[in-house]
Design an enzyme around this catalytic site. Structure first.
Site, PDB file in Angstrom:
ATOM      1  N   TYR A 190      54.349  57.422  72.929  1.00 24.80           N
ATOM      2  CA  TYR A 190      53.730  58.294  71.874  1.00 24.80           C
ATOM      3  C   TYR A 190      52.288  58.917  72.338  1.00 24.80           C
ATOM      4  O   TYR A 190      51.278  58.294  73.112  1.00 24.80           O
ATOM      5  CB  TYR A 190      52.779  57.794  70.782  1.00 24.80           C
ATOM      6  CG  TYR A 190      53.962  56.919  69.827  1.00 24.80           C
ATOM      7  CD1 TYR A 190      55.079  57.288  69.856  1.00 24.80           C
ATOM      8  CD2 TYR A 190      53.666  55.504  68.715  1.00 24.80           C
ATOM      9  CE1 TYR A 190      56.049  56.709  69.282  1.00 24.80           C
ATOM     10  CE2 TYR A 190      54.161  55.081  67.453  1.00 24.80           C
ATOM     11  CZ  TYR A 190      55.412  55.703  67.958  1.00 24.80           C
ATOM     12  OH  TYR A 190      56.821  54.778  67.445  1.00 24.80           O
TER      13      TYR A 190
ATOM     14  N   GLN B  32      61.650  47.310  63.138  1.00 23.22           N
ATOM     15  CA  GLN B  32      60.996  47.891  62.740  1.00 23.22           C
ATOM     16  C   GLN B  32      62.825  49.314  62.766  1.00 23.22           C
ATOM     17  O   GLN B  32      62.543  49.802  63.733  1.00 23.22           O
ATOM     18  CB  GLN B  32      60.176  48.988  64.047  1.00 23.22           C
ATOM     19  CG  GLN B  32      59.477  50.380  63.325  1.00 23.22           C
ATOM     20  CD  GLN B  32      58.302  50.498  63.994  1.00 23.22           C
ATOM     21  OE1 GLN B  32      57.399  51.828  64.294  1.00 23.22           O
ATOM     22  NE2 GLN B  32      57.398  49.338  64.723  1.00 23.22           N
TER      23      GLN B  32
ATOM     24  N   ARG C 295      65.864  67.503  62.937  1.00 22.11           N
ATOM     25  CA  ARG C 295      67.073  67.408  64.455  1.00 22.11           C
ATOM     26  C   ARG C 295      67.216  66.638  63.518  1.00 22.11           C
ATOM     27  O   ARG C 295      68.783  66.147  64.722  1.00 22.11           O
ATOM     28  CB  ARG C 295      66.315  66.957  65.735  1.00 22.11           C
ATOM     29  CG  ARG C 295      65.164  67.574  66.428  1.00 22.11           C
ATOM     30  CD  ARG C 295      64.074  68.044  67.498  1.00 22.11           C
ATOM     31  NE  ARG C 295      64.257  66.867  66.817  1.00 22.11           N
ATOM     32  CZ  ARG C 295      63.114  65.322  67.506  1.00 22.11           C
ATOM     33  NH1 ARG C 295      63.295  65.844  69.094  1.00 22.11           N
ATOM     34  NH2 ARG C 295      62.526  63.910  67.173  1.00 22.11           N
TER      35      ARG C 295
ATOM     36  N   ARG D 227      46.864  62.288  59.760  1.00 20.16           N
ATOM     37  CA  ARG D 227      45.996  62.512  59.917  1.00 20.16           C
ATOM     38  C   ARG D 227      45.009  63.062  59.947  1.00 20.16           C
ATOM     39  O   ARG D 227      43.799  63.511  59.800  1.00 20.16           O
ATOM     40  CB  ARG D 227      46.500  63.182  61.476  1.00 20.16           C
ATOM     41  CG  ARG D 227      47.624  64.644  60.818  1.00 20.16           C
ATOM     42  CD  ARG D 227      47.416  65.021  62.510  1.00 20.16           C
ATOM     43  NE  ARG D 227      49.361  66.379  61.776  1.00 20.16           N
ATOM     44  CZ  ARG D 227      49.419  67.452  63.094  1.00 20.16           C
ATOM     45  NH1 ARG D 227      49.046  67.402  63.654  1.00 20.16           N
ATOM     46  NH2 ARG D 227      50.240  67.856  62.304  1.00 20.16           N
TER      47      ARG D 227
HETATM   48  N1  NAP Z   1      59.800  53.018  66.203  1.00 13.54           N
HETATM   49  C1  NAP Z   1      60.626  53.666  66.057  1.00 13.54           C
HETATM   50  O1  NAP Z   1      61.325  54.608  67.239  1.00 13.54           O
HETATM   51  C2  NAP Z   1      59.791  55.183  65.063  1.00 13.54           C
HETATM   52  C3  NAP Z   1      60.197  56.150  65.520  1.00 13.54           C
HETATM   53  C4  NAP Z   1      59.236  57.222  64.779  1.00 13.54           C
HETATM   54  C5  NAP Z   1      57.619  56.722  63.913  1.00 13.54           C
HETATM   55  N2  NAP Z   1      57.859  55.452  64.030  1.00 13.54           N
HETATM   56  C6  NAP Z   1      55.624  55.124  62.968  1.00 13.54           C
HETATM   57  O2  NAP Z   1      56.861  55.331  62.344  1.00 13.54           O
HETATM   58  C7  NAP Z   1      54.634  56.367  61.849  1.00 13.54           C
HETATM   59  C8  NAP Z   1      55.176  57.587  61.183  1.00 13.54           C
HETATM   60  O3  NAP Z   1      55.011  58.315  61.706  1.00 13.54           O
HETATM   61  P1  NAP Z   1      56.960  59.280  61.025  1.00 13.54           P
HETATM   62  O4  NAP Z   1      57.370  60.245  62.361  1.00 13.54           O
HETATM   63  O5  NAP Z   1      57.102  57.748  60.750  1.00 13.54           O
HETATM   64  O6  NAP Z   1      55.914  59.863  59.481  1.00 13.54           O
HETATM   65  P2  NAP Z   1      56.652  59.868  58.372  1.00 13.54           P
HETATM   66  O7  NAP Z   1      55.197  58.737  58.081  1.00 13.54           O
HETATM   67  O8  NAP Z   1      57.045  59.774  57.723  1.00 13.54           O
HETATM   68  O9  NAP Z   1      55.299  61.232  58.228  1.00 13.54           O
HETATM   69  C9  NAP Z   1      54.373  61.354  58.464  1.00 13.54           C
HETATM   70  C10 NAP Z   1      54.325  62.733  57.872  1.00 13.54           C
HETATM   71  O10 NAP Z   1      53.995  62.945  56.468  1.00 13.54           O
HETATM   72  C11 NAP Z   1      52.618  64.099  56.578  1.00 13.54           C
HETATM   73  N3  NAP Z   1      52.297  63.685  55.379  1.00 13.54           N
HETATM   74  C12 NAP Z   1      51.368  62.274  55.294  1.00 13.54           C
HETATM   75  N4  NAP Z   1      51.205  62.433  53.949  1.00 13.54           N
HETATM   76  C13 NAP Z   1      51.317  63.368  53.568  1.00 13.54           C
HETATM   77  C14 NAP Z   1      51.285  63.669  52.219  1.00 13.54           C
HETATM   78  N5  NAP Z   1      50.378  63.224  51.455  1.00 13.54           N
HETATM   79  N6  NAP Z   1      51.110  64.984  51.766  1.00 13.54           N
HETATM   80  C15 NAP Z   1      51.553  65.763  52.992  1.00 13.54           C
HETATM   81  N7  NAP Z   1      52.324  65.525  53.813  1.00 13.54           N
HETATM   82  C16 NAP Z   1      51.748  64.484  54.461  1.00 13.54           C
HETATM   83  C17 NAP Z   1      52.185  64.125  57.668  1.00 13.54           C
HETATM   84  O11 NAP Z   1      52.441  65.363  58.367  1.00 13.54           O
HETATM   85  P3  NAP Z   1      50.997  66.695  58.998  1.00 13.54           P
HETATM   86  O12 NAP Z   1      50.631  65.778  59.929  1.00 13.54           O
HETATM   87  O13 NAP Z   1      51.695  67.962  59.715  1.00 13.54           O
HETATM   88  O14 NAP Z   1      49.333  67.132  57.786  1.00 13.54           O
HETATM   89  C18 NAP Z   1      52.244  63.028  58.687  1.00 13.54           C
HETATM   90  O15 NAP Z   1      52.095  63.305  60.078  1.00 13.54           O
HETATM   91  C19 NAP Z   1      54.814  56.523  63.050  1.00 13.54           C
HETATM   92  O16 NAP Z   1      53.421  56.784  63.508  1.00 13.54           O
HETATM   93  C20 NAP Z   1      55.371  55.773  64.710  1.00 13.54           C
HETATM   94  O17 NAP Z   1      53.693  54.665  64.801  1.00 13.54           O
HETATM   95  C21 NAP Z   1      58.692  53.924  64.667  1.00 13.54           C
END
Ligand code: NAP
Length: 331
Positions: free
Chosen positions: A58, A166, A218, A280
């Site tokens: 990351y 995960q 994507r 964030r």
């Molecule tokens: N193991 C893997 O392969 C893998 C892959 C992906 C992610 N992850 C992990 O999962 C974590 C979560 O990330 P994710 O990619 O899965 O995304 P997510 O949690 O589904 O979405 C996060 C994004 O949604 C928006 N958001 C969050 N709360 C909100 C609210 N109350 N209202 C409106 N928008 C909101 C924000 O966007 P904005 O920041 O643009 O406002 C935030 O950055 C990552 O940090 C990482 O630790 C793991």
């Protein structure tokens, strides 16, 4: 906040976990990724979140650095989960990756060290002893995997150990329900869900699919004509829009924000330990935390399942959100 045991470990982790990718990767998440990481991480700890997830990839290590700094003075209150990427999964590479992560995080141990994706650079037999050695040395406390499907789990669990898997899982991506979740349950693995809000889509903030930033559209939900997709398939955009509209209407009818409803649905799924949510902005984080206080109840869950079922069926069994069945990295 409430807590659940992480697999067969003795760690009790919060049902809402903090995803730290967002606070350390401006190339993906945009310039204000690092607006106030100390503030948002501090608010998460104060609210009872005790599981923080990051990875060496990351922001090329930046997420680990930013998280480590934000947790200074709070380290004893939390569990840190990090991940080794595919290229690091060689006997020599894994040890180096772990030591680099420890340095960037500014800590002497990682509580949950996860293999980020199934890998082929080395045989699993060569990697599991390295993880065991890191555990014996106290550099990691527990071992986890990520994006491992039933076949990979069968191989891994025969020769190694893990307490969690995960995976990408949310109301718009229910492919794991067919085979992956039952496999995790068979091995007593905690399920940690990433993309619980489908990167913001399940907050209802986008009026139309065209408004979604390119890097967040994507997956196989979207048409191959969308920049950045690599699956080459027609996608399921109409069904996605219809499902989102129905979910939003339902959320409005029950007076619960869609993001909160989506997280509550997720943490109610059998075997699910924590939803790893990225935020964030402190207001987003605090809004999402309401999910830990809400019991959606079986009737609402059944209705949400019904609304999201046609999309589940269309997306099929493939647990790789981004690749075709033939190229799936998850087996
Ligand atoms: N193991 C893997 O392969 C893998 C892959 C992906 C992610 N992850 C992990 O999962 C974590 C979560 O990330 P994710 O990619 O899965 O995304 P997510 O949690 O589904 O979405 C996060 C994004 O949604 C928006 N958001 C969050 N709360 C909100 C609210 N109350 N209202 C409106 N928008 C909101 C924000 O966007 P904005 O920041 O643009 O406002 C935030 O950055 C990552 O940090 C990482 O630790 C793991």
């Amino acid at each position: 906040m409430y807590y659940r045991t992480l697999g067969t470990s003795g760690l009790n982790v919060s049902v809402i976990a903090f995803g730290a990718w967002q606070i350390g990767d401006p190339d993906f998440w945009g310039a204000d990724a690092e607006a106030d990481p100390d503030g948002v991480v501090g608010a998460a700890v104060d609210a009872g979140i005790n599981l923080f997830d990051t990875a060496e990839v990351y922001g090329d290590g930046r997420s680990e650095e930013v998280l480590g700094k934000a947790l200074r003075g709070r380290r004893d209150k939390v569990y840190i989960a990090s991940k080794a990427f595919t290229e690091s999964c060689t006997p020599e590479g894994l040890r180096i990756a772990c030591e680099n992560s420890l340095r960037r995080l500014g800590t002497d141990h990682i509580d949950l060290y996860q293999i980020h994706w199934p890998f082929t650079a080395s045989a699993y037999e060569e990697i599991t002893p390295v993880l065991q050695a890191l555990k014996t040395e106290g550099k990691i406390r527990e071992i986890g995997v990520s994006n491992f499907g039933p076949e990979d789990l069968d191989t891994w669990m025969k020769i190694g150990a893990a307490v969690s898997n995960q995976i990408g899982y949310n109301m718009l991506f229910r492919a794991p329900e067919y085979e992956m979740l039952p496999a995790c349950r068979r091995y007593d693995l905690s399920i940690l869900a990433y993309m619980p809000l489908m990167q913001g889509l399940l907050s209802g903030r986008y009026r139309q699919l065209d408004d979604i930033p390119m890097k967040r559209r994507r997956s196989r939900h979207f048409a191959a004509s969308r920049e950045g997709t690599r699956h080459g398939e027609p996608g399921h955009e109409e069904l996605l829009s219809d499902t989102l509209e129905e979910l939003s209407d339902f959320a409005e009818a029950v007076h619960v924000p869609l993001a909160v409803l989506s997280l509550s649905w997720l943490i109610a799924q059998p075997g699910l330990t924590s939803a790893i949510v990225g935020a964030r902005k402190i207001n987003q984080l605090l809004a999402n935390l309401q999910a830990a206080e809400l019991d959606v109840g079986p009737a609402a869950i059944a209705q949400l399942n019904e609304i999201s079922y046609p999309l589940k069926r269309a997306m099929g069994y493939n647990c790789d959100m981004w690749e075709t069945d033939a190229n799936s990295r998850i087996h």
